[in-house]
Every structure is written in C-alpha cells, then in structure tokens.
Design a protein around this motif. Structure first.
Motif, PDB file in Angstrom:
ATOM      1  N   ASP A 125       0.817  -1.215   0.000  1.00  0.00           N
ATOM      2  CA  ASP A 125       0.000   0.000   0.000  1.00  0.00           C
ATOM      3  C   ASP A 125       0.849   1.262   0.000  1.00  0.00           C
ATOM      4  N   ILE A 126       1.884   1.312   0.834  1.00  0.00           N
ATOM      5  CA  ILE A 126       2.809   2.444   0.834  1.00  0.00           C
ATOM      6  C   ILE A 126       4.222   1.927   1.020  1.00  0.00           C
ATOM      7  N   ARG A 127       5.191   2.825   0.779  1.00  0.00           N
ATOM      8  CA  ARG A 127       6.594   2.442   0.822  1.00  0.00           C
ATOM      9  C   ARG A 127       7.421   3.490   1.562  1.00  0.00           C
ATOM     10  N   VAL A 128       8.445   3.003   2.273  1.00  0.00           N
ATOM     11  CA  VAL A 128       9.447   3.859   2.912  1.00  0.00           C
ATOM     12  C   VAL A 128      10.799   3.431   2.358  1.00  0.00           C
ATOM     13  N   MET A 129      11.684   4.401   2.150  1.00  0.00           N
ATOM     14  CA  MET A 129      12.913   4.117   1.405  1.00  0.00           C
ATOM     15  C   MET A 129      14.103   4.800   2.060  1.00  0.00           C
ATOM     16  N   VAL A 130      15.254   4.133   2.095  1.00  0.00           N
ATOM     17  CA  VAL A 130      16.472   4.782   2.596  1.00  0.00           C
ATOM     18  C   VAL A 130      17.002   5.718   1.523  1.00  0.00           C
ATOM     19  N   PRO A 131      17.727   6.767   1.904  1.00  0.00           N
ATOM     20  CA  PRO A 131      18.181   7.759   0.922  1.00  0.00           C
ATOM     21  C   PRO A 131      19.048   7.195  -0.195  1.00  0.00           C
ATOM     22  N   ALA A 132      19.850   6.175   0.110  1.00  0.00           N
ATOM     23  CA  ALA A 132      20.782   5.655  -0.893  1.00  0.00           C
ATOM     24  C   ALA A 132      20.170   4.620  -1.823  1.00  0.00           C
ATOM     25  N   ALA A 133      18.958   4.198  -1.552  1.00  0.00           N
ATOM     26  CA  ALA A 133      18.323   3.162  -2.378  1.00  0.00           C
ATOM     27  C   ALA A 133      17.859   3.743  -3.709  1.00  0.00           C
ATOM     28  N   SER A 134      17.654   2.864  -4.670  1.00  0.00           N
ATOM     29  CA  SER A 134      17.137   3.282  -5.970  1.00  0.00           C
ATOM     30  C   SER A 134      16.198   2.221  -6.509  1.00  0.00           C
ATOM     31  N   LEU A 135      15.414   2.612  -7.511  1.00  0.00           N
ATOM     32  CA  LEU A 135      14.413   1.733  -8.113  1.00  0.00           C
ATOM     33  C   LEU A 135      14.736   1.570  -9.590  1.00  0.00           C
ATOM     34  N   GLU A 159       7.889   8.184   2.580  1.00  0.00           N
ATOM     35  CA  GLU A 159       8.907   8.785   3.440  1.00  0.00           C
ATOM     36  C   GLU A 159      10.278   8.259   3.037  1.00  0.00           C
ATOM     37  N   VAL A 160      11.280   9.108   3.134  1.00  0.00           N
ATOM     38  CA  VAL A 160      12.680   8.702   2.985  1.00  0.00           C
ATOM     39  C   VAL A 160      13.323   8.828   4.352  1.00  0.00           C
ATOM     40  N   ALA A 161      13.868   7.717   4.857  1.00  0.00           N
ATOM     41  CA  ALA A 161      14.402   7.703   6.214  1.00  0.00           C
ATOM     42  C   ALA A 161      15.636   6.824   6.290  1.00  0.00           C
TER      43      ALA A 161
END
Length: 255
Positions: free
Chosen positions: A119-129, A180-182
């Motif tokens: 439903d939603i996603r949280v991602m670390v700053p260094a990650a990419s898609l 969110e980016v965390a």
C-alpha cells in the motif's frame, strides 16, 4: 534457496525476505512462502497490518532469481513463472490488511514490483528503483508495466523499462511513490504501521477496498466485497438464512 519469514510483532506481521547472498532475489520457494503467509495473515482477525522487509542492507530485492527461469520453455516461462508470480503479487496487493514496504536498499525488477504491490513504501536515501529486464532480454512480468502505471507517471515508467534509468529515493518521494525517505526505513515503516493501533480495523479494511475499487485494483471483487459486507449486516440476510434453515418461505422486512 531463500525464504520469506512471517514474524509476529504483537498485532503487526512482518514479511522478511531472506536471501542476502543473492541480494534477496526471489526464488520459487520464496514465492510459495509469500502466498502461504498472505493466506495466513488474511485469516488472522487479530492482525492489523503488515511490514515487508529484507535481510541485510545491500538490497531490498534485486528481482527474480535468473537461474529459476533461464532454462524454462517459452510456454512454461509465461504460464508458471510470469502468471504464477503475478497471481501471488496480486494476492499481496489485495490483502485485507494495510501493507508497508521498507526499502532498505535497491529494489529492482521483481523487487520493485513487490514493493509496488504494497500500500505504501518507505525508502532509505541511498536506495534506488529500476526495471532492468530489457538488459537481459525480457520484459517486466509481475505488474511492472501495469500496476506501476497507476503509481507513477507514464514517462517515468518508460524511463526505467525502456532506457534502464534508475529512480532515486528523492525523486520517488517527489513523485509520491514513497511515503517517506528515512535512514532507518524499517523503523519508519513500523512506526507508520503502528498507527493502525488507533484505527478501527473494520473501517481501515473497508477504506482499502474503496480505494482499490477506485484505482482499478481488482475493482469488480472490491465492489462485490463492499456490497456483500453491507447486505451481510441486514435484517433481510438474517431472515433469508433463518428461512432457509427452517425450510419455510422468507418474509423479508426490507431492512
């Protein structure tokens, strides 16, 4: 071989990908785990929500294990691998419980499609898609060109699927794909999921059905689920069941 663990944290469930030696790429066994766990979670009235995580920090999930499908015939590749995986990802997307994906590293191919099914996603700053499938001579097969088109602008999906460009966490946040980016994506995801403790589980479930119906996520089933839930609380339904059991003609009150 890889595994997906179902871990309980009070009234929250965690689905943890565990194949770090292969950057958490998805194997047939892991897909079977996911399907089985989804069935268990949906049948658990005490579960409020689900957080999807992965072992290690090198990657959330870099897609499907190539060795699992490389030697399949075209027919088996389409029937068993693509359609089977698509069906399981749809199962995750249509869980009655809210889901939050914690992207602690890159999410490529099937890994991105797995995150998109939440439903939603949280991602670390260094990650990419990324959708790198064309680089190995295939195309996205687990909703990368379908569900992602409802979550991202068409040109962005084309950037990834046609040109192999990666989407940064910053841009994914600006586009609304991540909430969110965390630095601690797992902690942030559990903090978001923890808010479900203050919500009505039934209201949350129905709201998710309504949103999915509007978004086209299995809309026909969502509309019928909502209608069935409403009629299930009616006096007419109670009278119909009572009459059937008593083998008599029902007298519906219209309420």
């Amino acid at each position: 071989m890889g595994v997906i663990h179902l871990i309980r944290h009070g009234r929250l469930a965690e689905l943890r990908l565990d194949n770090p030696a292969k950057l958490n790429c998805l194997t047939p066994a892991m897909l079977s785990d996911l399907a089985r766990h989804c069935d268990e979670i949906d049948g658990d009235a005490g579960c409020l929500g689900v957080v999807v995580t992965a072992e290690g920090e090198r990657a959330f999930c870099t897609g499907a294990d190539i060795t699992a499908w490389a030697d399949l015939s075209p027919a088996d590749f389409a029937r068993q691998w693509v359609r089977g995986g698509h069906r399981i990802f749809d199962r995750l997307a249509r869980l009655s419980k809210p889901t939050v994906a914690a992207l602690t590293g890159p999410a490529f191919g099937g890994g991105l499609e797995l995150a998109a099914a939440c439903d939603i996603r949280v991602m670390v700053p260094a990650a990419s898609l990324a959708l790198p499938e064309a680089g190995v001579g295939i195309v996205p097969g687990w909703s990368g060109t379908q569900r992602l088109m409802r979550l991202l602008p068409e040109p962005v999906v084309k950037e990834m699927a046609l040109f192999g460009r990666r989407l940064s966490a910053e841009r994914a946040l600006a586009l609304g794909f991540v909430a969110e980016v965390a630095g601690d994506a797992r902690g942030a995801a559990f903090a978001i999921a923890g808010r479900l403790e203050a919500m009505s589980p039934r209201a949350v479930e129905v709201a998710k059905y309504m949103i999915h119906a509007a978004a086209g996520e299995d809309g026909a089933a969502m509309v019928e689920a909502l209608g069935s839930g409403m009629i299930g609380a009616s006096a007419d339904k109670a009278e119909g069941v009572a009459a059937f059991r008593a083998k008599r003609k029902p007298e519906f009150p219209g309420e």
